[in-house]
Motif scaffolding. Structure first.
Motif, mmCIF file in Angstrom:
data_model
loop_
_atom_site.group_PDB
_atom_site.id
_atom_site.type_symbol
_atom_site.label_atom_id
_atom_site.label_comp_id
_atom_site.label_asym_id
_atom_site.label_seq_id
_atom_site.Cartn_x
_atom_site.Cartn_y
_atom_site.Cartn_z
ATOM 1 N N SER A 587 -5.713 1.321 -2.651
ATOM 2 C CA SER A 587 -5.347 1.897 -3.945
ATOM 3 C C SER A 587 -6.333 1.514 -5.042
ATOM 4 N N TRP A 588 -6.283 2.273 -6.125
ATOM 5 C CA TRP A 588 -7.065 1.990 -7.330
ATOM 6 C C TRP A 588 -8.563 1.837 -7.013
ATOM 7 N N ASN A 589 -9.104 2.827 -6.327
ATOM 8 C CA ASN A 589 -10.537 2.917 -6.081
ATOM 9 C C ASN A 589 -11.010 4.305 -6.476
ATOM 10 N N ASN A 590 -12.191 4.700 -6.011
ATOM 11 C CA ASN A 590 -12.727 6.037 -6.287
ATOM 12 C C ASN A 590 -12.965 6.789 -4.984
ATOM 13 N N LEU A 591 -12.093 6.603 -4.027
ATOM 14 C CA LEU A 591 -12.228 7.264 -2.742
ATOM 15 C C LEU A 591 -11.940 8.750 -2.884
ATOM 16 N N SER A 592 -12.626 9.558 -2.082
ATOM 17 C CA SER A 592 -12.492 11.015 -2.177
ATOM 18 C C SER A 592 -12.328 11.594 -0.778
ATOM 19 N N LEU A 599 -5.066 8.684 10.920
ATOM 20 C CA LEU A 599 -4.377 7.460 10.518
ATOM 21 C C LEU A 599 -3.053 7.280 11.246
ATOM 22 N N SER A 600 -2.538 8.345 11.836
ATOM 23 C CA SER A 600 -1.281 8.240 12.586
ATOM 24 C C SER A 600 -1.439 7.375 13.827
ATOM 25 N N GLY A 601 -2.684 7.041 14.186
ATOM 26 C CA GLY A 601 -2.902 6.176 15.331
ATOM 27 C C GLY A 601 -2.594 4.717 15.054
ATOM 28 N N MET A 602 -2.428 4.347 13.771
ATOM 29 C CA MET A 602 -2.102 2.958 13.421
ATOM 30 C C MET A 602 -0.603 2.748 13.615
ATOM 31 N N THR A 603 -0.205 2.597 14.851
ATOM 32 C CA THR A 603 1.212 2.674 15.214
ATOM 33 C C THR A 603 2.062 1.524 14.681
ATOM 34 N N SER A 604 1.448 0.430 14.241
ATOM 35 C CA SER A 604 2.217 -0.707 13.712
ATOM 36 C C SER A 604 2.285 -0.708 12.190
ATOM 37 N N LEU A 605 1.707 0.296 11.552
ATOM 38 C CA LEU A 605 1.566 0.293 10.095
ATOM 39 C C LEU A 605 2.931 0.312 9.395
ATOM 40 N N GLU A 606 3.083 -0.577 8.417
ATOM 41 C CA GLU A 606 4.302 -0.656 7.618
ATOM 42 C C GLU A 606 4.052 -0.254 6.168
ATOM 43 N N ILE A 607 2.853 -0.523 5.657
ATOM 44 C CA ILE A 607 2.518 -0.201 4.270
ATOM 45 C C ILE A 607 1.190 0.548 4.242
ATOM 46 N N LEU A 608 1.195 1.716 3.615
ATOM 47 C CA LEU A 608 -0.025 2.502 3.428
ATOM 48 C C LEU A 608 -0.076 2.914 1.963
ATOM 49 N N ASP A 609 -1.008 2.322 1.213
ATOM 50 C CA ASP A 609 -1.121 2.589 -0.220
ATOM 51 C C ASP A 609 -2.494 3.199 -0.495
ATOM 52 N N LEU A 629 6.650 2.797 9.164
ATOM 53 C CA LEU A 629 6.178 2.898 7.783
ATOM 54 C C LEU A 629 7.340 2.743 6.804
ATOM 55 N N SER A 630 7.279 1.703 5.964
ATOM 56 C CA SER A 630 8.336 1.466 4.985
ATOM 57 C C SER A 630 7.872 1.741 3.556
ATOM 58 N N LYS A 631 6.563 1.764 3.328
ATOM 59 C CA LYS A 631 6.025 2.074 2.003
ATOM 60 C C LYS A 631 4.823 2.991 2.164
ATOM 61 N N PHE A 632 4.855 4.119 1.444
ATOM 62 C CA PHE A 632 3.766 5.096 1.474
ATOM 63 C C PHE A 632 3.554 5.581 0.040
ATOM 64 N N ASP A 633 2.346 5.366 -0.480
ATOM 65 C CA ASP A 633 2.089 5.690 -1.881
ATOM 66 C C ASP A 633 0.771 6.444 -1.993
ATOM 67 N N VAL A 634 0.846 7.693 -2.460
ATOM 68 C CA VAL A 634 -0.357 8.504 -2.691
ATOM 69 C C VAL A 634 -0.374 9.016 -4.129
ATOM 70 N N ALA A 635 0.330 8.332 -5.011
ATOM 71 C CA ALA A 635 0.436 8.792 -6.400
ATOM 72 C C ALA A 635 -0.940 8.859 -7.060
ATOM 73 N N TYR A 636 -1.071 9.814 -7.950
ATOM 74 C CA TYR A 636 -2.257 9.987 -8.792
ATOM 75 C C TYR A 636 -3.528 10.174 -7.966
ATOM 76 N N ASN A 637 -3.498 11.269 -7.213
ATOM 77 C CA ASN A 637 -4.678 11.795 -6.541
ATOM 78 C C ASN A 637 -4.762 13.277 -6.874
ATOM 79 N N ASN A 638 -5.426 14.063 -6.049
ATOM 80 C CA ASN A 638 -5.519 15.514 -6.244
ATOM 81 C C ASN A 638 -5.028 16.236 -4.998
ATOM 82 N N LEU A 639 -3.951 15.737 -4.433
ATOM 83 C CA LEU A 639 -3.417 16.305 -3.204
ATOM 84 C C LEU A 639 -2.655 17.592 -3.477
ATOM 85 N N VAL A 640 -2.635 18.474 -2.482
ATOM 86 C CA VAL A 640 -1.952 19.770 -2.605
ATOM 87 C C VAL A 640 -1.120 20.014 -1.352
#
Length: 733
Positions: A587-592, A599-609, A629-640
């Protein structure tokens, strides 16, 4: 010379005698092996409730009556009706079921051990009234119900029903004059502790009431347990001042009072416990000073009073304890300088003075505690630099200096690198003078597993000497002012499973080596830092933002935390390789670019921000396969596009998707169907559709009329055939 006839007669007599001897021996042997029929029936009733394969008992054939040969069964000497069962030892057999009433038929039983099984239900009251029973251990099962308070076990010596689910008031065992050990640990008993248990026997040495719901004051009547060596009262709701009678039990070797509501000052009468080896007063409400009485406690090996309201200086007599191994005064209000004479404390291995108000420098005499392995001085008001004497700290493996006012980080690291056994080092929240992270002159730390230098306002880049720490498992250098790129060699540290570089000024792209970290790729073994008792560790984010907190080193989840930097580029699809990873925070970077479906291959993932970046495209539906997955946050991007609604996505909140105007559907604005045709074409299309509908209606009508006429004709023919066949059948009858 004996005549032939006489010789034969003598031989016959001897043969008869030998045969009689064999018969008697066989009878005696049979009598020695066969148990009393009453006991056999009691054991058979017991066996019917359990798994015979785990018991190893034979219940059919000629051997079924020889219960004295069965595993776990002990019999006494022969009697007229067979041998009586006196012992039943079936601990740790993974037995399931309940204890039947028939077991109370073993009225000669002296020893009963059913511990560490999966037994359920209530204990038959008759079983707890066997007058010859000396030893009973029902611990570590799932037994429940109320134990009668008026038990009559006159021969009992050891009574252990710990780690079950018994409730009600605790039993007293009146008249049990031989009782030596009484253990009720970890049940659901409640109410006051009845000191009447001490009137039962003058031989009681062990009383264990820990982990129940006992409340009220500690009864002064416990002084009647004059032979008591162990008193366990921890993790209850007991309160009030400690009675002076407690310190009259001079035979006491272990006193555990932690996790209650005891209050008041600690009595100087504590000096009477001249044989005490362990004292734990932690997690109570004791206040005032610790009495300076340790000179009288020559056998004391462990003293813990953490998380109270104690204050003042350290008692000077602490340094007189040559036997002391553990001193834990964490989380109190002690002040002044740390004055300990380590030359007089040769056995001290754990010293925890964290979370107090100690001031002044670190004592340079600490390395003279030649067996000291764990040292926690964190969260105090200590100042200055790390003493040069620490170069000689050959025993130290765990060091926490977090939350003080130390300076000169370069000197600290250059000194501490000479500690040959140092495995865990925490320097968080120090060095706030804008110092630079040292980039050279560091060649030690070869055994380092955990290194935390977070929130120190350090500048510079990630130092290359970290690449030599090949055993490193946890690295946290977050909340600094580090710049430059993330070095590729970080992904080559084979044991590294927790990496926190967040809240810095790192730039550049994510190195591909992070997708190949061996400890996060291989699921063969769970990554873990070796646990160390009495070594707390805390991670806390800025109080204004949500964050993670781990109270113990052993609770670290496998994580990549790279948020709050200036990273650019795309999210690497290769992250799918990290099947052991639990937390991925970018989170809070300039990734595009798009969110990779891989990413669905990360079968043990609990938090993805992935919030607060410049990501585009749709949220891949494949992410719904991340079942943990218990926390998933993609707020404030340009997703459609449409937000997935399956799997764990049904548990996320609207705020996890806000700031993406192009998202629609679940937890967002409804998705509208969009018409690609222009208005004119749309009107022509509507007219054409109306004409086609009219033509279709006329054709459908004609087809319907024709089908109706055909149906009527077929029904008429069928009716005539039916009448014909019906009349024929009547005539036939």
């Amino acid at each position: 010379m004996v005549p032939r006839e006489g010789f034969l007669a003598l031989l016959s007599v001897r043969a008869c005698c030998f045969l009689f001897f064999l018969i008697r021996a066989r009878q005696a042997f049979s009598q020695n092996q066969t148990c009393d029929s009453k006991d056999l029936n009691a054991l058979l009733g017991f066996a019917n409730e359990l798994d015979l394969a785990k018991l190893g008992w034979v219940l059919n054939g000629s051997s079924s009556g020889c219960c004295c040969d069965w595993p776990g069964v002990t019999c006494g000497p022969p009697t007229v009706n067979g041998r009586r069962v006196v012992g039943l030892d079936l601990g740790g057999k993974s037995l399931r079921g309940s204890i039947p009433y028939s077991l109370a038929g073993l009225d000669q039983l002296k020893r009963l051990d059913l511990s560490v099984n999966y037994l359920q239900g209530v204990v038959p009251p008759q079983l707890l009234r066997l007058h010859l029973l000396e030893f009973i251990d029902l611990s570590t099962n799932q037994l429940e119900g109320v134990i009668p308070s008026n038990l009559s076990l006159p021969a009992i010596q050891v009574f252990n029903i710990s780690y079950n689910q018994f409730t009600g008031g605790h039993p007293i065992l009146g008249g049990s004059s031989n009782l030596t050990s009484f253990d009720l640990t970890s049940n659901d008993f409640y109410g006051p502790i009845d000191a009447g248990i001490c009137n039962s026997s003058a031989k009681i040495r062990i009383l264990r009431f820990s982990e129940n719901r006992f409340y009220g004051d500690l009864p002064g009547g416990l002084k009647s347990c004059s032979s008591l060596t162990e008193l366990w009262l921890s993790m209850n709701d007991l309160g009030g001042d400690l009675p002076d009678a407690l310190f009259d039990m001079t035979s006491m070797t272990q006193l555990f009072l932690q996790g209650n509501q005891f209050s008041g000052d600690l009595s100087t009468n504590m000096s009477n416990l001249s044989n005490v080896v362990e004292i734990d007063l932690s997690l109570n409400r004791f206040s005032g000073f610790i009495p300076d009485v340790f000179g009288s406690l020559a056998k004391l090996e462990s003293f813990s009073a953490q998380s109270n309201k104690l204050e003042g200086n350290l008692p000077s007599s602490l340094s007189d304890l040559q036997s002391l191994r553990v001193l834990n005064l964490n989380n109190n209000s002690f002040s002044g300088e740390i004055n300990l004479n380590c030359t007089a404390m040769p056995k001290l291995s754990t010293l925890d003075l964290g979370s107090n108000s100690f001031s002044g420098p670190i004592p340079d005499m600490l390395p003279h505690c030649v067996q000291l392995t764990t040292l926690n001085l964190g969260n105090n008001n200590l100042t200055g630099e790390i003493p040069h004497s620490f170069k000689n700290f050959t025993s130290l493996s765990d060091l926490s200096l977090t939350g003080n006012h130390f300076s000169n980080v370069s000197s600290a690291l250059q000194i501490l690198q000479y500690c040959p056994k140092l495995t865990r080092l925490i320097l968080t929240r120090n060095f706030h003078g804008g110092e630079m992270m040292p980039v050279d002159a560091i060649q030690g730390f070869r055994k380092m597993e955990l290194l935390v230098i977070a929130n120190c306002a350090l500048t510079g880049s990630i130092p290359s000497w970290l690449a030599n720490l090949t055993r490193l498992k946890v690295l946290d250098i977050s909340w600094n002012r580090l710049s430059g790129s993330i070095p590729t060699w970080l992904g080559n540290l084979d044991d590294l499973f927790y990496l926190d570089l967040s809240n810095n000024s790192l730039s550049g792209q994510l190195p591909n080596s992070l997708t190949q970290m061996k400890s996060l790729v291989s699921g063969n073994k769970s990554p873990r830092v070796s646990s160390t008792e009495n070594f707390p560790f805390f991670i806390k984010r800025n109080s204004s933002r949500k964050g993670l907190q781990y109270n113990q080193v052993s609770s670290f989840p496998p994580s990549l935390i790279l948020g709050d930097n200036m990273l650019v580029g795309q999210i690497l699809p290769g992250f799918r390789n990290l099947v052991v990873l639990h937390v991925l925070d970018l989170s809070w970077n300039n990734l595009s670019g798009n969110i990779p479906a891989e990413l669905s291959g990360m079968t043990s993932l609990e938090i993805l921000d992935l919030s607060h970046n410049n990501l585009t495209g749709a949220i891949p539906s494949s992410l719904t396969n991340l079942s943990f997955l218990s926390k998933f946050d993609v707020a404030y991007n340009n997703l459609v596009g449409q937000v997935p609604a399956e799997g764990q996505f049904s548990t996320f909140s609207r705020s996890d998707f806000e700031g993406n105007p192009g998202l629609c559907g679940f937890l967002s604005s409804p998705c509208e169907s969009k018409d690609p045709l222009p208005p004119a074409s749309r009107e022509n299309n509507i007219v054409t559709l109306k004409e086609n509908k009219t033509k279709s209606a006329i054709v459908s009508l004609l087809i319907g009329i024709g089908a109706g006429i055909v149906t009527i004709i077929l029904l008429a023919v069928a009716y005539r055939v039916f009448l014909k066949s019906y009349s024929g059948s009547v005539m036939y009858c």
